[in-house]
Design a protein around this motif. Sequence first.
Motif: not given
Ligand code: 5AD
Length: 475
Positions: A2, A191, A334, A367, A369
């Motif tokens: 979420t 991601f 998204f 972003s 990670r």
């Molecule tokens: N970078 C950007 N958004 C992300 N989410 C999860 N990991 C990343 C990331 N590395 C977003 C996804 C996910 C929401 C909780 O956070 O859209 O569904």
Amino acid sequence: MTPPPDEMAPASRLDTVTATGSMPAKTVHVRSWGCQMNVYDSQRMVDLLAPLGYRPVDEAEGADIVILNTCHIREKATEKLFSELGRLKTTKQEKAESGGNMILAVAGCVAQAEGPVITARAKHVDIVVGPQSYHSLPELVARASRAKGEPILMTDFPVESKFDHLPEESVPRGVAAFLTIQEGCDKFCSFCVVPYTRGAEYSRPPEDILVEAKRLAQSGVRELTLLGQNVNAYHGEAAGGAVWSLGRLIGAVGDITGIERIRYMTSHPNDMDDELIAAHAQVPELMPFLHLPVQSGSDRILARMNRKHTAAEYLSAIARVRAARPDIALSSDFIVGFPGETEADFQATLDLVNAVGFAQAYSFKYSPRPGTPASSAADAVPEAVKSERLARLQDAILDGQTKFNQACVGQVMPILLDRAGSRPGQLHGRSPYMQSVHVAAPTHLLGAIVPVRIEDARALSLQGSLAAEPCGMVA
Ligand code: 5AD
Ligand code: SF4
């Protein structure tokens, strides 16, 4: 998963845990970032410390324990933690100067992922505890009180479930509450840090969930949101060995006296099974709202994200839910600017947004990670391109959201009045479709579900007045 409240349009229901009640001497302040599961965990941390005599308070200043319950989903959250830790250094010093001792704990997903970095960078932190070990907080607090100055790091994934160690709720949750039924994720989207910070997928036994849900109902909860990082992958094993799906669990929760509304989040498109879809048609308590992240409308990007579905498969999952519940409101997440995303890929995302007509959606710039497969990709999208695409996507989302809201004008809807409004004489409520509704209503109606005629719609909220007639649209 979420989305973090600080980056999403609708406000989170609770990001600091507070309560009134008996007045023991010691106090705890919990600050929560990130998803609804962190809100739930923060409440449970307060419950764990209540038997030790700790009462929750709004402010960190003067508190005996301060817990920062963190989120690691995107970079900004980690930086926010470190700036908050900087501020709390002074708070801790002030407490020491007045002869007290403030125990500072960092919990949540940043604690899990960066425990040693935290203790090295912020020497005033006493406890670092991961999301799967916070049930040991009472013991950790006792140890920290004895060994002042020595940081304690607890980031194991214990074999036993933390849920077996959580006490009953120490304070009432209000009319709308969260209940974690599933945790962790085995999907490994390229991601996402969640499989690393929250661990493998785990489903709580249905009996335990129903006991907790009944307790919450008895304490006045009318709307229950069942939580899980991958909530529709729920497969809880009952005592006799039967494995319950989310659809079955929703039916059983709907039978609990007092629970009038059920929601669940967050789901994966591949886990929208027939029993869950049938629940949308058959369980009157299940609200017509579904948060179903798609992340991208481009099959090429979805494959690189390791989502294991195409855009067409996502649209077909939505079509199946719409066939069961035609008025369902849809929401999504998204990511823009994932490595290798071209303008054509992004256009496919815009096309999907326009095709579905979301009632709301959250959008984020990609972003990287640490430790996730996508973070080592060589073809990163430039920051300026990400920003420009995010703005275009958010315009498209807002457009759909405004249209969805405007279509509600003139309808009479059942609204759960959940808190005071921003203007005097007004209460805030939630529609079945998760919209924020502002209603002129007396405070004694707080906690009630009342018919409201929708008179005006904006992009982020509706305005209405109490209606004499029953609701026309939804049960
Ligand atoms: N970078 C950007 N958004 C992300 N989410 C999860 N990991 C990343 C990331 N590395 C977003 C996804 C996910 C929401 C909780 O956070 O859209 O569904
Ligand atoms: Fe993360 Fe993907 Fe699991 Fe959601 S399904 S928690 S985005 S790995």
